[in-house]
Design an enzyme around this catalytic site. Structure first.
Site, mmCIF file in Angstrom:
data_model
loop_
_atom_site.group_PDB
_atom_site.id
_atom_site.type_symbol
_atom_site.label_atom_id
_atom_site.label_comp_id
_atom_site.label_asym_id
_atom_site.label_seq_id
_atom_site.Cartn_x
_atom_site.Cartn_y
_atom_site.Cartn_z
ATOM 1 N N LYS A 196 -0.927 13.052 2.585
ATOM 2 C CA LYS A 196 -0.118 12.884 3.836
ATOM 3 C C LYS A 196 0.977 11.934 3.716
ATOM 4 O O LYS A 196 2.221 12.440 4.191
ATOM 5 C CB LYS A 196 -1.242 12.274 4.984
ATOM 6 C CG LYS A 196 -2.495 13.061 5.236
ATOM 7 C CD LYS A 196 -3.059 12.303 6.530
ATOM 8 C CE LYS A 196 -3.370 10.935 6.171
ATOM 9 N NZ LYS A 196 -4.481 10.545 5.174
ATOM 10 N N ARG B 188 -6.812 8.588 14.408
ATOM 11 C CA ARG B 188 -7.832 8.914 13.603
ATOM 12 C C ARG B 188 -9.467 9.133 14.434
ATOM 13 O O ARG B 188 -10.142 9.397 13.809
ATOM 14 C CB ARG B 188 -8.131 7.849 12.569
ATOM 15 C CG ARG B 188 -7.909 8.065 10.951
ATOM 16 C CD ARG B 188 -7.920 6.675 10.349
ATOM 17 N NE ARG B 188 -8.107 6.846 9.066
ATOM 18 C CZ ARG B 188 -6.895 6.234 7.971
ATOM 19 N NH1 ARG B 188 -5.930 6.285 8.712
ATOM 20 N NH2 ARG B 188 -6.984 6.390 6.923
ATOM 21 N N ARG C 78 -5.669 6.352 -8.216
ATOM 22 C CA ARG C 78 -4.560 5.548 -7.425
ATOM 23 C C ARG C 78 -4.162 4.388 -7.941
ATOM 24 O O ARG C 78 -5.286 3.488 -7.830
ATOM 25 C CB ARG C 78 -4.549 5.890 -6.114
ATOM 26 C CG ARG C 78 -3.209 5.433 -5.173
ATOM 27 C CD ARG C 78 -3.250 6.154 -3.963
ATOM 28 N NE ARG C 78 -4.245 5.698 -2.859
ATOM 29 C CZ ARG C 78 -4.329 6.151 -1.988
ATOM 30 N NH1 ARG C 78 -3.409 7.208 -1.302
ATOM 31 N NH2 ARG C 78 -5.520 5.594 -0.944
ATOM 32 N N ARG D 287 -6.112 -0.660 -5.130
ATOM 33 C CA ARG D 287 -6.168 -1.200 -3.930
ATOM 34 C C ARG D 287 -7.729 -1.477 -3.578
ATOM 35 O O ARG D 287 -8.666 -0.699 -4.081
ATOM 36 C CB ARG D 287 -5.760 -0.382 -2.714
ATOM 37 C CG ARG D 287 -4.477 -0.627 -1.877
ATOM 38 C CD ARG D 287 -4.310 0.585 -1.244
ATOM 39 N NE ARG D 287 -4.858 1.065 -0.305
ATOM 40 C CZ ARG D 287 -4.648 1.974 0.419
ATOM 41 N NH1 ARG D 287 -3.279 2.711 0.367
ATOM 42 N NH2 ARG D 287 -5.658 2.601 1.294
ATOM 43 N N ARG E 17 -15.186 5.603 3.331
ATOM 44 C CA ARG E 17 -13.787 6.081 4.019
ATOM 45 C C ARG E 17 -13.834 7.703 4.380
ATOM 46 O O ARG E 17 -13.552 8.101 5.272
ATOM 47 C CB ARG E 17 -12.541 5.872 3.187
ATOM 48 C CG ARG E 17 -12.321 4.047 3.144
ATOM 49 C CD ARG E 17 -11.218 4.132 1.985
ATOM 50 N NE ARG E 17 -9.917 4.392 2.324
ATOM 51 C CZ ARG E 17 -9.086 4.558 1.441
ATOM 52 N NH1 ARG E 17 -8.921 4.271 0.211
ATOM 53 N NH2 ARG E 17 -7.734 4.793 1.876
#
Ligand code: AMP
Length: 226
Positions: free
Chosen positions: A13, A88, A124, A157, A168
């Site tokens: 996104k 969300r 990531r 992260r 998540r």
């Protein structure tokens, strides 16, 4: 013109939002980025959000809705904006309707299998110096985890750790269906296949977006985007 990007964390996104922003000039608003900035700045909002973010839970609707409401009031959003990571929940979607009920709207739902998402987020890394995002899957084997732009150290992260990614994704799936039904009923929903080259995905998005913009211009009889 309001452009909403739905999709699992890591579905691309943010990347597509940046590309859309670059081509069409609308600012991209990432709720995750705004929250991370608030945490880094130590604001009351950031302090309220930090623990939940670390656990991969959703931050309370009130906090996020207030933050987005303030952001889209700004001058640069008056002709349009791109939302990445918001709404969300259905409550956030309904609040967004109340914030700006009129104008053209399009929702791109970037679809990607959970396993691909999991692998992508696990790989990531963010540069601790310039915040640039890297995917270790794309780095040549043996390359060190150092930023190619500024030489900073790449870090993961807290919420990109495998155990948190699972939560998540669970949260994402719990909320997704209601949002999809909501936007399908509004006739603004488009599903985009996310397991493709980013340029190809962007090309597909642009086709729909160009049509939508032309349609909006015909409706208002102006060259101005809504
Ligand atoms: P993201 O960068 O979009 O994956 O968001 C990172 C984290 O910020 C999420 O796991 C949530 O804790 C929080 N967050 C971001 N956007 C929202 C939202 N719209 N509603 C609630 N929490 C959010």
């Amino acid at each position: 013109m309001r452009i909403i990007l739905l999709g699992a964390p890591g579905s691309g996104k943010g990347t597509q939002g940046d590309l859309i922003s670059g081509k069409y000039g609308f600012p991209k608003i990432s709720s995750g980025d705004l929250l991370r900035q608030a945490v880094a700045d130590g604001t009351p909002l950031g302090r309220a959000a930090e623990a939940k973010m670390k656990r991969g839970e959703l931050v309370s609707d009130d906090v996020v809705i207030g933050m987005i409401k303030d952001r889209i009031k700004k001058e640069d959003c008056q002709k349009g904006y791109i939302l990445d990571g918001f709404p969300r929940t259905i409550s956030q979607a309904l609040s967004l309707e109340r914030m700006s009920p009129d104008g053209a709207e399009i929702v791109f739902d970037i679809h990607l299998d959970d396993q691909v998402v999991f692998d992508r987020i696990s790989a990531r890394r963010i540069c601790s110096g310039c915040n640039h995002i890297f995917n270790l899957q794309l780095k040549a084997i043996g390359q060190r985890e150092i930023c190619e732009n500024c030489g900073g150290t790449l870090i993961q992260r807290a919420d990109d750790k495998p155990e948190v990614i699972k939560d998540r994704l669970k949260n994402y799936h719990e909320q997704r269906e209601t949002l999809v039904v909501f936007y399908k009923e509004k006739n603004v929903y488009l599903c985009v296949e996310g397991d493709a080259d980013r340029a190809k995905i962007f090309e597909n998005i642009c086709i729909f977006l160009d049509n939508k913009i032309a349609q909006a211009q015909r409706t208002t009889g102006t060259d101005d985007c809504l």
